[in-house]
Design a protein around this motif. Structure first.
Motif, mmCIF file in Angstrom:
data_model
loop_
_atom_site.group_PDB
_atom_site.id
_atom_site.type_symbol
_atom_site.label_atom_id
_atom_site.label_comp_id
_atom_site.label_asym_id
_atom_site.label_seq_id
_atom_site.Cartn_x
_atom_site.Cartn_y
_atom_site.Cartn_z
ATOM 1 N N GLU A 1 0.823 -1.208 0.000
ATOM 2 C CA GLU A 1 0.000 0.000 0.000
ATOM 3 C C GLU A 1 0.858 1.260 0.000
ATOM 4 N N GLU A 2 1.917 1.265 0.793
ATOM 5 C CA GLU A 2 2.780 2.447 0.879
ATOM 6 C C GLU A 2 3.530 2.684 -0.431
ATOM 7 N N VAL A 3 4.031 1.597 -1.029
ATOM 8 C CA VAL A 3 4.740 1.726 -2.304
ATOM 9 C C VAL A 3 3.792 2.223 -3.390
ATOM 10 N N ALA A 4 2.573 1.698 -3.407
ATOM 11 C CA ALA A 4 1.587 2.127 -4.399
ATOM 12 C C ALA A 4 1.227 3.596 -4.215
ATOM 13 N N ALA A 5 1.100 4.031 -2.952
ATOM 14 C CA ALA A 5 0.752 5.431 -2.687
ATOM 15 C C ALA A 5 1.857 6.369 -3.152
ATOM 16 N N ALA A 6 3.108 5.977 -2.913
ATOM 17 C CA ALA A 6 4.231 6.807 -3.368
ATOM 18 C C ALA A 6 4.266 6.885 -4.887
ATOM 19 N N ALA A 7 4.047 5.743 -5.549
ATOM 20 C CA ALA A 7 4.028 5.728 -7.009
ATOM 21 C C ALA A 7 2.847 6.522 -7.542
ATOM 22 N N ALA A 8 1.727 6.510 -6.811
ATOM 23 C CA ALA A 8 0.549 7.268 -7.233
ATOM 24 C C ALA A 8 0.827 8.764 -7.229
ATOM 25 N N ARG A 9 1.482 9.244 -6.182
ATOM 26 C CA ARG A 9 1.816 10.681 -6.115
ATOM 27 C C ARG A 9 2.740 11.073 -7.267
ATOM 28 N N LYS A 10 3.711 10.224 -7.548
ATOM 29 C CA LYS A 10 4.642 10.493 -8.637
ATOM 30 C C LYS A 10 3.923 10.490 -9.983
ATOM 31 N N GLU B 1 0.663 10.973 -10.612
ATOM 32 C CA GLU B 1 -0.263 12.101 -10.737
ATOM 33 C C GLU B 1 0.482 13.394 -11.051
ATOM 34 N N ALA B 2 1.646 13.568 -10.426
ATOM 35 C CA ALA B 2 2.438 14.774 -10.695
ATOM 36 C C ALA B 2 2.906 14.802 -12.149
ATOM 37 N N ALA B 3 3.344 13.649 -12.664
ATOM 38 C CA ALA B 3 3.792 13.580 -14.052
ATOM 39 C C ALA B 3 2.635 13.850 -15.006
ATOM 40 N N ALA B 4 1.461 13.322 -14.680
ATOM 41 C CA ALA B 4 0.291 13.552 -15.529
ATOM 42 C C ALA B 4 -0.118 15.021 -15.499
ATOM 43 N N TRP B 5 -0.053 15.630 -14.322
ATOM 44 C CA TRP B 5 -0.410 17.050 -14.186
ATOM 45 C C TRP B 5 0.511 17.914 -15.039
ATOM 46 N N GLU B 6 1.803 17.633 -14.999
ATOM 47 C CA GLU B 6 2.762 18.409 -15.797
ATOM 48 C C GLU B 6 2.511 18.243 -17.293
ATOM 49 N N ALA B 7 2.025 17.069 -17.694
ATOM 50 C CA ALA B 7 1.751 16.814 -19.105
ATOM 51 C C ALA B 7 0.367 17.292 -19.521
ATOM 52 N N GLY B 8 -0.389 17.838 -18.570
ATOM 53 C CA GLY B 8 -1.733 18.318 -18.882
ATOM 54 C C GLY B 8 -2.757 17.209 -19.039
ATOM 55 N N ALA B 9 -2.472 16.047 -18.479
ATOM 56 C CA ALA B 9 -3.387 14.908 -18.600
ATOM 57 C C ALA B 9 -4.278 14.809 -17.370
ATOM 58 N N ARG B 10 -5.447 14.218 -17.574
ATOM 59 C CA ARG B 10 -6.413 14.067 -16.487
ATOM 60 C C ARG B 10 -6.371 12.627 -15.971
ATOM 61 N N VAL B 11 -5.536 12.423 -14.975
ATOM 62 C CA VAL B 11 -5.366 11.092 -14.401
ATOM 63 C C VAL B 11 -5.448 11.189 -12.886
ATOM 64 N N VAL B 12 -6.259 10.320 -12.297
ATOM 65 C CA VAL B 12 -6.387 10.236 -10.841
ATOM 66 C C VAL B 12 -5.990 8.819 -10.427
ATOM 67 N N VAL B 13 -5.152 8.725 -9.401
ATOM 68 C CA VAL B 13 -4.737 7.418 -8.888
ATOM 69 C C VAL B 13 -5.187 7.301 -7.440
ATOM 70 N N LYS B 14 -5.954 6.268 -7.138
ATOM 71 C CA LYS B 14 -6.458 6.028 -5.792
ATOM 72 C C LYS B 14 -5.886 4.715 -5.258
ATOM 73 N N VAL B 15 -5.501 4.720 -4.010
ATOM 74 C CA VAL B 15 -4.987 3.504 -3.371
ATOM 75 C C VAL B 15 -5.891 3.174 -2.188
ATOM 76 N N ILE B 16 -6.436 1.966 -2.199
ATOM 77 C CA ILE B 16 -7.335 1.503 -1.143
ATOM 78 C C ILE B 16 -6.662 0.346 -0.419
ATOM 79 N N GLY B 17 -6.618 0.404 0.884
ATOM 80 C CA GLY B 17 -6.028 -0.675 1.666
ATOM 81 C C GLY B 17 -7.074 -1.417 2.468
ATOM 82 N N LEU B 18 -7.253 -2.706 2.198
ATOM 83 C CA LEU B 18 -8.155 -3.521 3.012
ATOM 84 C C LEU B 18 -7.410 -3.961 4.268
ATOM 85 N N PRO B 19 -8.006 -3.855 5.439
ATOM 86 C CA PRO B 19 -7.291 -4.134 6.687
ATOM 87 C C PRO B 19 -6.844 -5.575 6.858
#
Length: 356
Positions: A96-105, A107-125
């Motif tokens: 979950e932590e690795v996925a969240a870090a990759a998600a932030r990276k 989303e930032a790359a997509a934002w800089e490229a002007g793309a509309r991408v959302v990454v969500k990470v869900i953790g089941l307990p």
């Protein structure tokens, strides 16, 4: 007389399951093709629209980061973008932590490229199984098409566009991509050969109407058709396609939507996967008894021929062996010794170490 009857009935069962039905499917595809209808030239379609990509992962910390970046980049390359939903199924290795870090990276790359991408990470307990993880991902999905991916594979260029294009046909409810298995050292070539045989059968089913399963590593479904999967379900990639068919829509194969995977490193891993698949077929019948009804299951003939008759094939082979052993007839006795030789060669192949 009874030995002949048992032997040849069992032989016909096996022959139909592995030769007869595939031949009929190929004939139907050639004589009565039913291609999905593409959108009119110049018109917008599903291949251009937004999608939700759902990835269920358990203890995939070593791979999930690269997978998130790959899928987010594929979404960013599409005009409409999309969302990526990663569900960590009770992982204990930091997935979950690795996925969240990759998600932030990503989303930032997509934002800089002007793309509309959302990454969500869900953790089941806690670990609830793939079916529960997929349910959580689909529940969170907000786009009209839901695409399913695994953490292990990599996809070919344009896979999402290719996978979603058939949805321009309103009769198509789900689409399966094409899984390409790459060789691994020490794995018998027959494993890959069987998969090519299976893929040809699925393609012919698709060309003449509908498939009865999809490739879980690369597939898609209309969001409003995605059913809630029973917790503990083994064969999700058969259960929900049958529900789509039950609703009156088709499940088709898209050869240009490619996913790449490696064969298991050890033959016993492939054996375990086969055993799990067989168990999953029995479970499927218990969870979806309606699938056995030719009235309630529009693809009943294909489902029985493709999925269920193979379950009884080992028992049919055993019947052939016992019937030929008990018969005084010379031809059946010869068939008995031929079977013994074949099984002996197969056993020797299993016991002999495979060179790496």
């Amino acid at each position: 007389m009874s030995s002949h009857l048992f032997f040849w009935t069992a032989a016909a069962w096996v022959a139909y399951a592995y030769v007869g039905y595939p031949a009929l499917a190929a004939l139907a595809a050639a004589l009565r093709p039913r291609p999905w209808r593409p959108r009119p030239e110049g018109a917008g379609g599903c291949a251009d629209g937004p999608v939700s990509v759902v990835v269920a992962a358990h203890d995939e910390a070593s791979r999930i980061g690269a997978r998130v970046e790959e899928l987010a980049a594929a979404l960013a390359a599409r005009p409409a973008g999309g969302e990526l939903i990663v569900v960590s199924d009770g992982s204990g290795d930091g997935t979950e932590e690795v996925a969240a870090a990759a998600a932030r990276k990503a989303e930032a790359a997509a934002w800089e490229a002007g793309a509309r991408v959302v990454v969500k990470v869900i953790g089941l307990p806690m670990r609830c199984g793939k079916a529960a993880a997929l349910n959580a991902g689909v529940w969170e999905a907000r786009r009209p098409i839901v695409v399913f991916a695994d953490a292990r594979q990599r996809w070919g260029p344009g896979a999402i566009d290719a996978l979603t294009a058939p949805f321009d046909d309103p009769e198509v409810g789900a689409v399966s991509g094409d899984l390409v298995l790459e060789s691994a050292p020490g794995v018998p070539a027959a494993v890959g050969l069987y998969w090519r045989y299976e893929k040809r059968l699925r393609r012919n089913e698709s060309r003449s109407g509908t498939m009865v399963s999809v490739t879980g590593a690369i597939s898609a479904v209309r969001r409003d058709l995605a059913p809630e999967l029973p917790v503990g379900l083994i064969l999700d990639d058969v259960y929900w396609p049958l529900e789509v068919i039950r609703g009156g829509l088709r499940v088709v194969h898209q050869e240009s939507a490619l996913a790449f995977d490696r064969l298991p490193a050890r033959p016993r891993d492939e054996f375990r996967r086969k055993v799990r698949t067989l168990a999953g077929n029995f479970q499927l019948v218990m969870l979806a008894p309606w699938s056995l009804s030719p009235v309630r299951n529009p693809a009943w003939g294909r489902f029985v021929s493709h999925r269920l008759m193979r379950l009884a094939a080992p028992w049919a082979l055993l019947t052939m062996l016992v019937a030929s052993a008990a018969s005084p007839d010379a031809s059946l006795r010869a068939a008995f010794w031929l079977q013994v030789v074949c099984y002996g060669l197969g056993l020797a192949g299993c016991l002999r170490p495979v060179a790496g």
